[in-house]
Design a protein around this motif. Structure first.
Motif, PDB file in Angstrom:
ATOM      1  N   LEU A  61       0.848  -1.198   0.000  1.00  0.00           N
ATOM      2  CA  LEU A  61       0.000   0.000   0.000  1.00  0.00           C
ATOM      3  C   LEU A  61       0.875   1.236   0.000  1.00  0.00           C
ATOM      4  N   VAL A  62       0.572   2.170  -0.881  1.00  0.00           N
ATOM      5  CA  VAL A  62       1.348   3.405  -0.974  1.00  0.00           C
ATOM      6  C   VAL A  62       0.385   4.553  -1.246  1.00  0.00           C
ATOM      7  N   GLN A  63       0.714   5.715  -0.742  1.00  0.00           N
ATOM      8  CA  GLN A  63      -0.123   6.891  -0.970  1.00  0.00           C
ATOM      9  C   GLN A  63       0.147   7.484  -2.359  1.00  0.00           C
ATOM     10  N   ALA A  64      -0.862   8.122  -2.883  1.00  0.00           N
ATOM     11  CA  ALA A  64      -0.704   8.790  -4.161  1.00  0.00           C
ATOM     12  C   ALA A  64       0.456   9.783  -4.097  1.00  0.00           C
ATOM     13  N   GLY A  65       1.257   9.773  -5.156  1.00  0.00           N
ATOM     14  CA  GLY A  65       2.433  10.629  -5.192  1.00  0.00           C
ATOM     15  C   GLY A  65       3.684   9.969  -4.643  1.00  0.00           C
ATOM     16  N   GLY A  66       3.516   8.818  -4.022  1.00  0.00           N
ATOM     17  CA  GLY A  66       4.652   8.122  -3.434  1.00  0.00           C
ATOM     18  C   GLY A  66       5.368   7.216  -4.413  1.00  0.00           C
ATOM     19  N   SER A  67       6.274   6.405  -3.871  1.00  0.00           N
ATOM     20  CA  SER A  67       7.100   5.525  -4.689  1.00  0.00           C
ATOM     21  C   SER A  67       7.098   4.113  -4.135  1.00  0.00           C
ATOM     22  N   LEU A  68       7.362   3.185  -5.028  1.00  0.00           N
ATOM     23  CA  LEU A  68       7.416   1.774  -4.650  1.00  0.00           C
ATOM     24  C   LEU A  68       8.326   1.075  -5.649  1.00  0.00           C
ATOM     25  N   THR A  69       9.076   0.090  -5.184  1.00  0.00           N
ATOM     26  CA  THR A  69       9.938  -0.681  -6.070  1.00  0.00           C
ATOM     27  C   THR A  69       9.546  -2.152  -6.020  1.00  0.00           C
ATOM     28  N   LEU A  70       9.239  -2.702  -7.178  1.00  0.00           N
ATOM     29  CA  LEU A  70       8.937  -4.117  -7.300  1.00  0.00           C
ATOM     30  C   LEU A  70      10.182  -4.861  -7.773  1.00  0.00           C
ATOM     31  N   SER A  71      10.328  -6.083  -7.301  1.00  0.00           N
ATOM     32  CA  SER A  71      11.435  -6.935  -7.721  1.00  0.00           C
ATOM     33  C   SER A  71      10.890  -8.237  -8.276  1.00  0.00           C
ATOM     34  N   CYS A  72      11.638  -8.816  -9.201  1.00  0.00           N
ATOM     35  CA  CYS A  72      11.282 -10.111  -9.754  1.00  0.00           C
ATOM     36  C   CYS A  72      12.556 -10.923  -9.884  1.00  0.00           C
ATOM     37  N   ASN A 121      19.990 -12.240 -11.670  1.00  0.00           N
ATOM     38  CA  ASN A 121      18.816 -12.578 -12.495  1.00  0.00           C
ATOM     39  C   ASN A 121      17.558 -11.914 -11.953  1.00  0.00           C
ATOM     40  N   THR A 122      17.671 -10.642 -11.655  1.00  0.00           N
ATOM     41  CA  THR A 122      16.570  -9.902 -11.050  1.00  0.00           C
ATOM     42  C   THR A 122      16.228  -8.677 -11.888  1.00  0.00           C
ATOM     43  N   VAL A 123      14.958  -8.437 -12.035  1.00  0.00           N
ATOM     44  CA  VAL A 123      14.498  -7.237 -12.718  1.00  0.00           C
ATOM     45  C   VAL A 123      13.675  -6.412 -11.730  1.00  0.00           C
ATOM     46  N   TYR A 124      13.777  -5.101 -11.849  1.00  0.00           N
ATOM     47  CA  TYR A 124      13.111  -4.188 -10.926  1.00  0.00           C
ATOM     48  C   TYR A 124      12.158  -3.277 -11.683  1.00  0.00           C
ATOM     49  N   LEU A 125      11.159  -2.815 -10.973  1.00  0.00           N
ATOM     50  CA  LEU A 125      10.277  -1.778 -11.505  1.00  0.00           C
ATOM     51  C   LEU A 125      10.177  -0.688 -10.448  1.00  0.00           C
ATOM     52  N   GLN A 126      10.862   0.412 -10.712  1.00  0.00           N
ATOM     53  CA  GLN A 126      10.794   1.569  -9.819  1.00  0.00           C
ATOM     54  C   GLN A 126       9.581   2.390 -10.217  1.00  0.00           C
ATOM     55  N   MET A 127       8.655   2.558  -9.278  1.00  0.00           N
ATOM     56  CA  MET A 127       7.413   3.259  -9.543  1.00  0.00           C
ATOM     57  C   MET A 127       7.399   4.562  -8.764  1.00  0.00           C
ATOM     58  N   ASN A 128       7.414   5.678  -9.455  1.00  0.00           N
ATOM     59  CA  ASN A 128       7.379   7.006  -8.828  1.00  0.00           C
ATOM     60  C   ASN A 128       6.090   7.727  -9.189  1.00  0.00           C
ATOM     61  N   SER A 129       5.737   8.693  -8.368  1.00  0.00           N
ATOM     62  CA  SER A 129       4.544   9.515  -8.630  1.00  0.00           C
ATOM     63  C   SER A 129       3.327   8.639  -8.934  1.00  0.00           C
TER      64      SER A 129
END
Length: 127
Positions: free
Chosen positions: A11-22, A77-85
């Motif tokens: 859970l993240v607030q609008a305008g925040g950031s989150l990073t997903l890993s795979c 062997n990892t891919v990331y998705l940096q999610m901003n704003s």
């Protein structure tokens, strides 16, 4: 076979950031592209971002361009998705996918171009 395990959702607030890993395991030497897709309730799964493993070429959906960044760490062997704003429209289950095909000179953006899928991780953006 390639196994994919996603992490980092929450859970993240609008305008925040989150990073997903795979993290990929198994026959990763045959992985030529990895991508992120998402599926919101009542909607079809859609492309978010993808990366060609060896050359680092990337592609993004218009809805996330300029806000999300896909990257890879070859040694793990990892891919990331940096999610901003992030905004509430980004709320969805995010899936990692791996492709084991020859993609020539493009980055695959279509679900059917991927061969392996993770279980997904939930991302919820509160307003």
């Amino acid at each position: 076979q390639v196994q994919l395990v996603e992490s980092g959702g929450g859970l993240v607030q609008a305008g925040g950031s989150l990073t997903l890993s795979c993290a990929a395991s198994g026959r990763t030497s045959r992985t030529y592209a990895m991508g992120w897709f998402r599926q919101a309730p009542g909607k079809e799964r859609e492309f978010v971002a993808a990366i060609r493993w060896s050359v680092g070429m990337t592609s993004y959906a218009d809805s996330v361009k300029g806000r999300f960044t896909i990257s890879r760490y070859n040694a793990q062997n990892t891919v990331y998705l940096q999610m901003n704003s992030v905004n509430p429209e980004d709320t969805a289950v995010y899936y990692c996918a791996a492709g084991a095909r020859y993609y020539s000179d493009y980055v695959p953006e279509v679900i059917t171009e991927y061969d392996y899928w993770g279980q997904g991780t939930q991302v919820t953006v509160s307003s």
